[in-house]
Motif scaffolding. Structure first.
Motif, PDB file in Angstrom:
ATOM      1  N   TYR A 201     -15.434  -0.732  -7.914  1.00 13.18           N
ATOM      2  CA  TYR A 201     -14.474  -1.833  -7.967  1.00 13.18           C
ATOM      3  C   TYR A 201     -14.933  -2.873  -6.956  1.00 13.18           C
ATOM      4  O   TYR A 201     -15.767  -2.577  -6.079  1.00 13.18           O
ATOM      5  CB  TYR A 201     -13.047  -1.360  -7.653  1.00 13.18           C
ATOM      6  N   PRO A 576      -5.324  -4.835  -8.042  1.00 15.50           N
ATOM      7  CA  PRO A 576      -5.493  -5.403  -9.387  1.00 15.50           C
ATOM      8  C   PRO A 576      -4.599  -4.683 -10.384  1.00 15.50           C
ATOM      9  O   PRO A 576      -4.079  -3.595 -10.132  1.00 15.50           O
ATOM     10  CB  PRO A 576      -6.976  -5.159  -9.677  1.00 15.50           C
ATOM     11  N   GLU A 577      -4.442  -5.306 -11.529  1.00  9.48           N
ATOM     12  CA  GLU A 577      -3.634  -4.720 -12.588  1.00  9.48           C
ATOM     13  C   GLU A 577      -4.484  -3.916 -13.562  1.00  9.48           C
ATOM     14  O   GLU A 577      -4.022  -2.920 -14.130  1.00  9.48           O
ATOM     15  CB  GLU A 577      -2.904  -5.834 -13.340  1.00  9.48           C
ATOM     16  N   TYR A 615      -6.417   2.782  -4.386  1.00 13.06           N
ATOM     17  CA  TYR A 615      -5.174   2.109  -4.770  1.00 13.06           C
ATOM     18  C   TYR A 615      -3.963   3.031  -4.730  1.00 13.06           C
ATOM     19  O   TYR A 615      -2.857   2.620  -5.093  1.00 13.06           O
ATOM     20  CB  TYR A 615      -5.327   1.510  -6.164  1.00 13.06           C
ATOM     21  N   ALA A 715     -12.288  -6.199 -11.698  1.00  8.69           N
ATOM     22  CA  ALA A 715     -10.864  -6.008 -11.457  1.00  8.69           C
ATOM     23  C   ALA A 715     -10.131  -7.222 -12.011  1.00  8.69           C
ATOM     24  O   ALA A 715     -10.532  -8.372 -11.750  1.00  8.69           O
ATOM     25  CB  ALA A 715     -10.582  -5.842  -9.970  1.00  8.69           C
ATOM     26  N   TYR A 717      -6.596  -9.208 -12.126  1.00 11.97           N
ATOM     27  CA  TYR A 717      -5.359  -9.322 -11.351  1.00 11.97           C
ATOM     28  C   TYR A 717      -4.244  -9.909 -12.210  1.00 11.97           C
ATOM     29  O   TYR A 717      -4.501 -10.636 -13.187  1.00 11.97           O
ATOM     30  CB  TYR A 717      -5.591 -10.180 -10.113  1.00 11.97           C
ATOM     31  N   THR A 720      -0.206 -15.169 -12.696  1.00 12.84           N
ATOM     32  CA  THR A 720       0.839 -15.898 -11.989  1.00 12.84           C
ATOM     33  C   THR A 720       1.396 -16.968 -12.919  1.00 12.84           C
ATOM     34  O   THR A 720       0.795 -17.288 -13.952  1.00 12.84           O
ATOM     35  CB  THR A 720       0.280 -16.546 -10.719  1.00 12.84           C
ATOM     36  N   ARG A 727      -7.082 -13.428 -13.790  1.00 12.17           N
ATOM     37  CA  ARG A 727      -8.142 -13.665 -12.814  1.00 12.17           C
ATOM     38  C   ARG A 727      -9.023 -12.426 -12.745  1.00 12.17           C
ATOM     39  O   ARG A 727      -8.557 -11.348 -12.401  1.00 12.17           O
ATOM     40  CB  ARG A 727      -7.552 -13.997 -11.448  1.00 12.17           C
TER      41      ARG A 727
END
Length: 804
Positions: A201, A576-577, A615, A715, A717, A720, A727
């Motif tokens: 990552y 990150p998601e 994480y 990764a 993210y 927003t 991103r």
């Protein structure tokens, strides 16, 4: 300094002392300082010479070189260093300016040393998976706990196919039964090769970094036993050392089979290949893994025990003890034994640093100087950094020197306090019980200080901390110090006489006791995953350790606010998601409840363990795999995004889908013909195939094996309100360092049976078309799969960065 001004440290300072004419005698800018700060600065100047700044400046220069990724000519920093040294000579009297110029010059030296090392290193790392016949020379042989052999081979040639970019050195695991190949023997056989893995990552350790500087270009395994060849090259010094190491390893394991013999061999010869995973895991969980790598702890015990035995033996002859400096004779003997131990154990950074430190300390004894000083630590650090600048970025260097600096600094502070106390109230009692308590307290405090100093680096590199490791170290250190290591040295000295079993057997009893402690504490008080740590926090905590260790005045308390500031910057930011490994076959979506949805029912441990530690995932949600019908959580259903994500990946016909907590539709496939449909129905598409297509016409973000090969793991993210696309952060930057250049090279050729009229052995391009003139700039339309989740060294034997 005038005759009326008191000398620092000899007479007490008062406000009256600095009034009137005395204040005017204070030089330069220090005249405006308050009395307290002036006193502390003068004490630091009296206690530390300018040399203390040199290793710190070199360290900063090396870190600046690797952080900036600017690779100028070696002559640029060399010229800058020469100019700064010259300017320092032309500025007489101005101590502050001269010190700044000195620091800048040595920082330029460190920068230039790193640039020179990179310019001199030209390792060819394999650009992808390849099945190929290799012909080379065995330079090292190891046996693991299952009886398999691991060979390090200098490759002379490749065949079927002839690789355009063959690695110079590879490491091969051979599971097939065969007669062990000797050091210097010829290895000819079919192998499957793969490059070292990249970061799992963004910000993770790059497993290609250390192999690049070590000259290792690929890992792999044999497809069958190697061919029997009788050729053996003329022996070299390195071959002789390797044969001696193997011979000692075989003798040790013949007396101590199993895990006990493997660890005993690791302590004596440095061979770690045969240590079982459960032993390594238990030692790592209890902060005892440092005993497996020959480092300062082992080198100090060997040198100290040798000095004690030689000095005690010479003291038995009064005619010798009264006429000759037996302490120096003992130091020479300890230096010789330490050098042999260093040569036998290999040139890994921990052993190299340890030997340099021991050699400097023993040299100080020969010169009638104090052995245990921060100056000696600085000299050792300078030598190690200038010889191999890249080790500054390794966990081994950082943890070993942090522990050494903290211990020597604490010892110096304690010695100063004891001398002041003896001058005030006289020497302390010499009662036997008091001596025993002092020794026990010293062991406990040493473990506590070393553990606290190395904790930031353990958290940063391994994302774990053993909060109860102090207890295990307090119990195990005396056993290792006074039982195991003395017997290890005695067994090595007795091997030429065939008497090693007399010492190895009781040594094994001591190791079994250490294993028992490790297993029990790993079960009752295991280590904890603590997540990521920012680089800013690591730098600030490093500064705090240096300030606390090097300061000789009350300025050492400045380490407290610096450390507090480092703790304030501990978190590197939100996680990150979505995570995608560089192979394209491993992906995870982070769920709101602390769980993670895995792409595969059994995710690869090599990748998943790193993700979970970094994480803090509590558990894994397995995918739902169906063979017909619409998946229950497919996009377009009436369920909310959060409920869709909570069910994990839904897989049907080589397609897996999921909706992230922020609402992004993610789709994965290994079938390139389904790209169009996925681009129309998803926001992020992952295709585990090498495709020339690099974008979706619908605007969806596309990740393919080809793009992941260049960027490494990525990764994604959470979106927003101001973002229309996720991103995506790549693990490998666009300005790829030298150890990642292989990612831009073409995939290796593969061999196919030649058609009628073709020359045998004709290599084929990854797309299947025959080619013998592929240039480094060619890029094939398809390619063999990139390394899977085990793409680091699949046979890694507790490497410094991967598992210590």
């Amino acid at each position: 300094m005038s005759a009326t001004q008191p000398s620092i440290g000899r007479t007490p300072w008062t406000r009256r002392t600095l009034r009137g004419s005395t204040r005017q005698d204070i030089p330069g800018w220090r005249r405006s300082l308050p009395i307290f700060w002036y006193r502390q600065i003068e004490r630091e100047r009296a206690a530390r010479s300018q040399f203390a700044w040199l290793p710190i400046a070199v360290l900063a220069g090396i870190l600046l070189f690797h952080a900036d990724r600017w690779t100028p000519s070696v002559w640029t920093p060399a010229g800058l260093a020469a100019v700064l040294f010259g300017c320092r000579l032309l500025i007489p009297g101005r101590a502050g300016a001269r010190l700044l110029l000195l620091i800048g010059a040595w920082a330029a030296v460190g920068f230039g040393a790193a640039a020179l090392e990179l310019a001199r290193t030209d390792t060819t790392i394999l650009s992808g998976d390849a099945t190929v016949r290799i012909d080379g020379t065995v330079t090292r042989r190891e046996a693991d706990e299952r009886g398999r052999f691991r060979y390090t081979i200098d490759v002379a040639s490749t065949d079927r196919p002839v690789l355009s970019r063959p690695p110079e050195r590879v490491r091969i695991l051979v599971s097939s039964r065969h007669a062990p190949l000797p050091i210097g023997g010829r290895y000819v056989g079919l192998v499957r090769l793969r490059p070292p893995a990249g970061p799992a990552y963004p910000g993770a350790y790059d497993f290609a970094f250390a192999p690049y500087f070590d000259g290792l270009g690929a890992y792999g395994f044999s497809l069958g036993a190697p061919e029997a060849r009788s050729e053996v090259r003329p022996p070299t010094f390195a071959d002789g050392v390797a044969r001696l190491r193997m011979s000692m390893d075989e003798k040790i394991r013949s007396v101590l089979p199993g895990a006990t013999g493997a660890v005993a061999s690791a302590l004596i010869t440095g061979e770690r290949a045969g240590i079982p995973d459960d032993i390594e895991d238990a030692l790592r969980a209890t902060s005892l893994a440092h005993i497996l790598s020959i480092s300062g702890f082992h080198m100090a015990l060997v040198a100290g025990f040798t000095m004690f035995v030689v000095r005690a033996a010479l003291a038995g002859f009064p005619a010798v003890a009264l006429r000759f400096p037996v302490r120096k004779f003992a130091a020479v003997a300890a230096l010789a034994v330490s050098f042999f131990y260093f040569v036998l154990a290999g040139d890994n950074p921990a052993t190299e640093r340890s030997f340099v430190m021991i050699a400097i300390m023993l040299g100080a004894i020969l010169c009638d100087r104090p052995a245990l000083t921060l100056r000696n630590v600085g000299v050792a650090a300078l030598i190690v950094m200038l010889l191999a600048p890249h080790v500054v970025l390794t966990a081994t260097f950082q943890m070993s020197f942090a522990a050494t600096v903290a211990l020597v600094g604490a010892y110096g502070a304690y010695s100063s306090w004891r001398h002041r106390r003896e001058r005030t109230i006289g020497p302390a009692s010499r009662a036997r019980w008091r001596t025993i308590l002092v020794v026990l307290a010293g062991v406990t405090l040493s473990s506590l200080i070393a553990g606290a100093a190395t904790a930031p680096y353990g958290i940063y590199h391994f994302k774990r901390v053993a909060p109860f490791g102090l207890i295990a170290n307090v119990l195990a250190t005396p056993i290792l110090s006074f039982w195991v290591m003395p017997l290890a040295l005695a067994s090595a000295l007795a091997m030429p006489l065939g008497l090693e079993a007399l010492f190895l057997q009781p040594m094994g009893w001591g190791l079994d006791l250490v294993f028992r402690f490790a297993r029990d504490f790993a079960t009752l008080l295991p280590d904890q995953a603590v997540g990521r740590m920012s680089g800013v926090a690591l730098v600030l905590l490093t500064i705090a350790i240096l300030v606390l260790s090097f300061s000789a005045s009350l300025l050492r308390w400045a380490a407290v606010p610096i450390a507090a500031l480092g703790l304030a910057f501990l978190s590197p930011g939100p996680p990150p998601e979505i995570l995608v490994f560089e192979s394209g076959t491993e992906a995870a979506v982070v769920l709101p409840d602390g769980k993670a949805a895995a792409l595969k029912p059994k995710p690869a441990a090599f990748v998943w363990d790193q993700w979970a530690r970094a994480y803090g995932w509590t558990s894994t949600v397995s995918p739902t795999i169906t063979t017909s019908g619409e998946p229950a959580s497919a996009p377009g259903s009436s369920a909310s995004p959060s409920s869709l994500a909570a069910t994990g990946f839904a897989c049907l016909d080589d397609v897996c889908r999921i909706v992230s907590p922020s609402g992004w539709r993610v789709a994965w496939t290994n079938a390139y013909e389904k790209l169009g449909d996925l681009c129309d129905t998803a926001d992020l598409v992952i295709v585990a195939r090498a495709m020339r297509t690099n974008s979706c016409r619908s605007g969806a973000r596309l990740l393919t094996l080809r793009s992941l090969r260049r960027t490494g793991s990525v990764a994604v993210y959470a979106r927003t309100p101001r973002q229309t696309h996720p991103r995506i952060v790549a693990a490998v930057p666009n300005d790829r360092p030298a150890w990642n250049v292989h990612r831009t090279m073409p995939w290796p050729e593969f061999w196919r049976k030649p058609a009628s009229g073709e020359a045998p052995g004709t290599p084929s391009a990854p797309d299947g078309s025959p080619t013998s003139t592929q240039t480094p700039n060619d890029d094939a339309a398809a390619a063999p799969p990139m390394p899977t989740a085990t793409s680091g060294d699949p046979n890694t034997n507790g490497s410094d960065e991967a598992g210590q």
